[in-house]
Design an enzyme around this catalytic site. Structure first.
Site, short mmCIF file in Angstrom:
data_model
loop_
_atom_site.label_atom_id
_atom_site.label_comp_id
_atom_site.label_asym_id
_atom_site.label_seq_id
_atom_site.Cartn_x
_atom_site.Cartn_y
_atom_site.Cartn_z
N ASP A 15 0.83 -1.22 0.00
CA ASP A 15 0.00 0.00 0.00
C ASP A 15 0.86 1.26 0.00
O ASP A 15 0.47 2.29 -0.53
CB ASP A 15 -0.90 0.05 1.24
CG ASP A 15 -2.16 -0.79 1.08
OD1 ASP A 15 -2.41 -1.29 -0.03
OD2 ASP A 15 -2.89 -0.96 2.08
N GLU A 31 5.54 -5.21 -8.28
CA GLU A 31 4.74 -4.70 -7.13
C GLU A 31 3.24 -4.85 -7.39
O GLU A 31 2.43 -4.00 -7.02
CB GLU A 31 5.13 -3.27 -6.76
CG GLU A 31 6.57 -3.24 -6.28
CD GLU A 31 6.88 -2.29 -5.16
OE1 GLU A 31 5.95 -1.85 -4.46
OE2 GLU A 31 8.07 -2.02 -4.95
N1 COS Z 1 -3.94 -4.03 4.02
C1 COS Z 1 -4.22 -4.81 5.08
N2 COS Z 1 -4.86 -6.00 4.98
C2 COS Z 1 -5.22 -6.41 3.75
C3 COS Z 1 -4.95 -5.64 2.59
C4 COS Z 1 -4.31 -4.41 2.77
N3 COS Z 1 -4.02 -3.63 1.71
N4 COS Z 1 -5.43 -6.31 1.52
C5 COS Z 1 -5.98 -7.44 1.97
N5 COS Z 1 -5.85 -7.50 3.33
C6 COS Z 1 -6.35 -8.55 4.21
C7 COS Z 1 -7.85 -8.68 4.00
O1 COS Z 1 -8.55 -7.79 4.84
C8 COS Z 1 -8.09 -10.13 4.36
O2 COS Z 1 -8.11 -10.24 5.78
P1 COS Z 1 -9.16 -11.21 6.53
O3 COS Z 1 -8.76 -12.59 6.10
O4 COS Z 1 -8.92 -10.94 7.96
O5 COS Z 1 -10.50 -10.83 6.01
C9 COS Z 1 -6.82 -10.84 3.88
O6 COS Z 1 -5.82 -9.82 3.82
C10 COS Z 1 -7.00 -11.49 2.53
O7 COS Z 1 -7.36 -10.46 1.60
P2 COS Z 1 -8.10 -10.78 0.24
O8 COS Z 1 -9.25 -11.70 0.52
O9 COS Z 1 -8.37 -9.49 -0.43
O10 COS Z 1 -6.99 -11.60 -0.57
P3 COS Z 1 -7.06 -12.15 -2.06
O11 COS Z 1 -6.21 -13.36 -2.09
O12 COS Z 1 -8.43 -12.23 -2.59
O13 COS Z 1 -6.40 -10.98 -2.97
C11 COS Z 1 -4.63 -9.62 -3.81
C12 COS Z 1 -5.33 -10.29 -2.63
C13 COS Z 1 -4.91 -10.21 -5.18
C14 COS Z 1 -5.02 -8.16 -3.80
C15 COS Z 1 -3.16 -9.81 -3.39
O14 COS Z 1 -2.85 -11.20 -3.44
C16 COS Z 1 -2.16 -9.03 -4.19
O15 COS Z 1 -1.98 -7.84 -3.98
N6 COS Z 1 -1.46 -9.72 -5.09
C17 COS Z 1 -0.34 -9.12 -5.80
C18 COS Z 1 0.90 -9.35 -5.01
C19 COS Z 1 2.00 -8.44 -5.43
O16 COS Z 1 1.84 -7.23 -5.48
N7 COS Z 1 3.15 -9.04 -5.71
C20 COS Z 1 4.31 -8.27 -6.07
C21 COS Z 1 5.39 -8.55 -5.10
S1 COS Z 1 6.53 -7.29 -4.91
S2 COS Z 1 7.51 -7.21 -6.57
#
Ligand code: COS
Length: 383
Positions: free
Chosen positions: A241, A364
């Site tokens: 974030d 990212e």
């Molecule tokens: N901040 C805090 N908590 C978060 C959050 C955030 N930005 N996003 C999700 N969460 C929490 C959710 O609230 C949820 O918590 P609960 O289980 O307590 O309800 C949990 O994490 C799971 O979240 P969610 O259900 O949204 O997960 P998904 O697997 O559906 O999707 C995505 C998540 C696709 C958004 C995530 O896997 C992602 O960002 N993937 C890309 C990863 C990435 O950027 N990789 C690059 C690496 S660095 S080069």
């Protein structure tokens, strides 16, 4: 609430410092490192000496402790000179952010302090060969054995991995628990069982290094875990974030370089008896490029401003990263078009910018994931 886009004199100074460093140190070596894929460690050392690394580490641990907006101002200037070098410089912020967010005061002192007392690199190890977008399904295992965890698995596409002295690693204690099984660990490079695998030969951003990290029976003390067991996924998401916004700023820097090169060339190059900037076909391209650049910068500033005011910016950081990197690709593409055949040649600077910008759409969190996050967050707020 008042809105101001004025920068303070301190912010102007930071921006000037970064611009000077970018101009004098980074830019002269950008083409050479792009060709050879050399990792210019002397530049990263100098960036560290000037306080242009570890921007997010609080001052009490010896870091710059800068607001995210200040980090974006610096990043745009660095990105304008070389995308790959900027990625390597930013990688410490990404890797150390989980410690900032979830470390105990003792862990922060122990792990962050050493990055500020001397030049060192760190890597953020989340992505795996089997998947990057579905971060909750990662497979690297962490098995608890007394007061240690034993890590086994592989992380791929890890920035600065060969040179890093520390990794922040995400592993699961129970894959069946999905997100709830993931933990974040600090793993020093010299821990037995840690090794570096294949180093990648990339399309762009070739001054940064990218490699696989392998963990085989790596014993990590429990006090290297950041946060509670099962909190790792949230730590990773909260980290992204705040780090996706500087990726937007990096994309703005690359796009700005492309626009400036194209604008300069369009005034020098003549066709049909006038500089090509006087042809509407070229002028309208430049008009669109300027708009996209300005919009991208404002989106990164807004996202950074929200984070600096203690707001969760999941939506805004995804918008900033996605819009800025997509616009950077369009701007670089149009810059090449304005240069015509010369733009396609390696002797001119714009083809590198397109190759460097491409990575900003992928790492990212791929832009498809950003769109998913944006839609989810919008629909949550809309309801
Ligand atoms: N901040 C805090 N908590 C978060 C959050 C955030 N930005 N996003 C999700 N969460 C929490 C959710 O609230 C949820 O918590 P609960 O289980 O307590 O309800 C949990 O994490 C799971 O979240 P969610 O259900 O949204 O997960 P998904 O697997 O559906 O999707 C995505 C998540 C696709 C958004 C995530 O896997 C992602 O960002 N993937 C890309 C990863 C990435 O950027 N990789 C690059 C690496 S660095 S080069």
């Amino acid at each position: 609430m008042p809105i101001s886009f004025d920068l303070t004199s301190e912010q102007e100074e930071l921006r000037n410092l970064a611009a000077k460093f970018a101009r004098e140190e980074m830019a002269p070596k950008a083409a050479e490192c792009d060709r050879s894929g050399r990792f210019p460690e002397e530049i990263y050392r100098k960036a560290w000496e000037l306080g242009l690394m570890n921007l997010n580490v609080p001052t009490e641990y010896g870091g710059s402790g800068l607001a995210l907006l200040d980090q974006c101002l610096i990043t745009e200037e660095l990105g304008r000179a070389c995308g790959g070098m900027t990625t390597s410089i930013l990688a410490n912020c990404l890797a150390l952010q989980p410690i900032n967010l979830a470390g105990t005061p003792e862990q922060k002192k122990r792990f962050l302090g050493e990055f500020c007392s001397g030049y060192r690199l760190a890597s953020f190890a989340l992505t795996e060969p089997g998947g990057g977008s579905d971060a909750g399904a990662l497979k690297t295992r962490a098995r608890r054995e007394g007061d240690h965890y034993v890590l086994d698995g592989q992380k791929c596409f890890i920035t600065n991995a060969p040179q890093a002295s520390l990794y922040t690693v995400f592993a699961t204690v129970d894959p069946a628990k999905k997100h709830a099984g993931i933990c974040a660990f600090v793993v020093p490079r010299d821990t037995p069982g840690v090794s570096i695998g294949r180093e990648e030969d990339k399309l762009g951003q070739r001054a940064s290094s990218t490699a696989t990290v392998i963990f085989e029976g790596v014993r990590v003390p429990v006090d290297h875990r950041l946060g509670e067991e099962g909190e790792g996924f949230r730590v990773a998401m909260a980290t992204l974030d705040s780090t996706r916004t500087p990726i937007g700023a990096l994309a703005v820097g690359i796009a700005r370089a492309a626009l400036e090169h194209a604008a300069r060339y369009s005034r020098e190059r003549t066709s049909f008896g006038v500089p090509i900037s006087q042809h509407q076909a070229i002028a309208t391209k430049i008009g669109t490029m300027v708009q996209e650049l300005e919009a991208a910068r404002l989106l990164t500033w807004r996202s950074a401003w929200l984070v600096d005011h203690g707001e969760r910016a999941t939506l805004e950081s995804s918008i900033a990263k996605c819009f800025a990197s997509d616009s950077a690709m369009r701007i670089c593409d149009e810059a090449i078009q304005i240069f015509g055949g010369y733009g396609y040649m390696r002797d001119y600077p714009v083809e590198k910018l397109l190759r460097d910008a491409k990575l900003c759409q992928i790492y990212e969190g791929a832009n498809e994931i950003q769109r998913l996050v944006i839609a989810r967050e919008y629909l949550k707020r809309f309801a």
